[in-house]
Motif scaffolding. Sequence first.
Motif, mmCIF file in Angstrom:
data_model
loop_
_atom_site.group_PDB
_atom_site.id
_atom_site.type_symbol
_atom_site.label_atom_id
_atom_site.label_comp_id
_atom_site.label_asym_id
_atom_site.label_seq_id
_atom_site.Cartn_x
_atom_site.Cartn_y
_atom_site.Cartn_z
ATOM 1 N N CYS A 1 0.826 -1.215 0.000
ATOM 2 C CA CYS A 1 0.000 0.000 0.000
ATOM 3 C C CYS A 1 0.856 1.258 0.000
ATOM 4 C CB CYS A 1 -0.959 -0.010 1.194
ATOM 5 S SG CYS A 1 -2.241 -1.268 1.071
ATOM 6 N N TYR A 2 2.049 1.170 0.543
ATOM 7 C CA TYR A 2 2.975 2.309 0.486
ATOM 8 C C TYR A 2 3.258 2.684 -0.960
ATOM 9 C CZ TYR A 2 7.519 4.688 0.522
ATOM 10 O OH TYR A 2 8.561 5.565 0.296
ATOM 11 N N GLN A 3 3.445 1.687 -1.827
ATOM 12 C CA GLN A 3 3.708 1.961 -3.246
ATOM 13 C C GLN A 3 2.500 2.624 -3.898
ATOM 14 O OE1 GLN A 3 6.674 1.626 -4.031
ATOM 15 N NE2 GLN A 3 7.582 -0.180 -3.079
ATOM 16 N N TYR A 4 1.309 2.158 -3.548
ATOM 17 C CA TYR A 4 0.101 2.751 -4.117
ATOM 18 C C TYR A 4 -0.054 4.204 -3.683
ATOM 19 C CZ TYR A 4 -1.129 -2.207 -4.759
ATOM 20 O OH TYR A 4 -1.137 -3.535 -5.099
ATOM 21 N N VAL A 5 0.188 4.454 -2.406
ATOM 22 C CA VAL A 5 0.058 5.813 -1.872
ATOM 23 C C VAL A 5 1.082 6.751 -2.517
ATOM 24 C CG1 VAL A 5 0.386 7.215 0.209
ATOM 25 C CG2 VAL A 5 -0.982 5.127 0.315
ATOM 26 N N LYS A 6 2.313 6.285 -2.665
ATOM 27 C CA LYS A 6 3.359 7.125 -3.265
ATOM 28 C C LYS A 6 3.009 7.510 -4.697
ATOM 29 C CE LYS A 6 7.183 7.964 -2.122
ATOM 30 N NZ LYS A 6 7.786 9.213 -1.587
#
Length: 581
Positions: free
Chosen positions: A237-242
Amino acid sequence: MKQLMLGNQAVARGLYEAGCRVVSSYPGTPSTEISEFVSTYEEVYAEWAPNEKVACEVALGASFGGARSFCAMKHVGLNVAADPLFTASYTGVNGGFIIGVADDQGMHSSQNEQDSRHYAVSAKLPLVEPADSQECVDYVKAAYEISETYDTPVIFRTCTRVAHSQSIVELSERMERPLKTYEKNPKKYVMMPGNAIGRHVFVEERMRRLAEFAETTPLNRVEMNDPKIGIVTAGICYQYVKEAFPDASILKLGLINPLPVKLIADFAAKVEKLYVVEELDPVIETHLRVHNIPVAGGKELTGLLGELSQRKVAAAFGKAVPAPEGFGEPVPVRPPVLCPGCPHRGLFYTLGKLKVMVSGDIGCYTLGAMPPLGAMDTTICMGASISGLHGFNTARGGDSAEKSVAVIGDSTFMHSGITGLIDITYNRGNSTVIVLDNSITGMTGHQQNPTTGLTLKNQPTPQVSIEKICEAAGVKRIRVVDPNELQELEAVIKEELAADEPSVIIARRPCALLKYVKHNPPLAIDQDKCKNCKMCMKIGCPAISATSGKVVIDDTLCVGCDLCKKMCGFGAIKSTAEVAK
């Protein structure tokens, strides 16, 4: 040196570099490749265990012996390993011990999408979660340090996207770790009640110290940008948020259990609105709300179901998302089907023809539930076909045994089917079990199992006999049949269903995709003889289709298994050479 690596490959590299000595796993998508990759390192002993419980116990025993150890499984495999997992929290470790678990958000290859973070909370174990391949390497090393510093097993959680996506990894040399001295210590390792009471005190104190560690560990980091929006997130989810919000301030969590309190509160004080983005259950969000940290949005935005993505995260926050570009023409639907030449196809056709209730299991043969075969009534979990059938027949009485069977693969039978069979014989049941022996663990990509005669490292080993296992379990009626011999197969099934005692039918034919299996030339349809009855299509072979009102065989897919030829009553299906004459 840098290298592009799959997440699973990077986990294996991390194990190698961290000095891991022993790996025991059971294949389960999306975790399987971790053990396959680690088996290529000569310095690491790697094995396939019969099931996840055994794998966890082997790795824990290796830890007691002073080695850094690891076991891998998918999320439902953690259910199987839960018994040793919870007690291992009390015993702690000697050498570092990591339990790798890969969750399957979106259920790409699973019967549920449970959230493994709950196990860490319940078992009171630290859990780390990487967001890319480099972190897969780094977090393995960090997990071993945590394990040995705090005397604890560590859960290493990934997901389908991290496991099967690629990113750059910086490679390092292996750091050899000498075996730690083993010292007899019953109060630590013998979990009888009197000792366990004392170890529970240790577990609670350990969690308190880990909570302090969570406030300062670099596994949890703040990326301050625009203070208008602050997002707490972790893993993929960190990748999606970034990607969805490149200017937002982010608190990226790498240590998911225990979660920090002060670190999050301080971050919340620096932003105008605080959000939580996580897949599946509100584990992080609940932690914030319990500690009265104001959350502007969480699960009410992103939902409890399935995978997130860059587009879904952006849309959840009301951000305009351009429509995806199309392909210019409709994309054909490609539902999963049994492969051309699959040895299970004839069996499922026959079971459907006989209209029997089929208690199913987990494997590629679960696709027998799909039309046109439609020959599966239930599928619950590994091994449940046999024990479930015993319960079904016990509840419904003797007549139901004449119209019901259990189907289970050879690997799944070794995993957890044997105990169900023993339950039938021990309790004087009467059920028919069909073992679909395709000589490999098929669903997860052709892994060896105890019946194949080869180890994970392809070393020859004693081949477990399914027949002798069944005989030792008390089964007297054991039949072996080729599932492509339809007449014999049907006769055997009818005979065993009519028997007044438990029976096992072993439907033995190797998987059509195995490299050593030699295929016959493809078949074709003589249109002069074809009556267009479409009997050949009832077996659901993807090589057979109806085009412009005529049934045809795709010679690029056909492996010449002859099953369709046996279905045709008009002799219309022949070799391509015969049809060409």
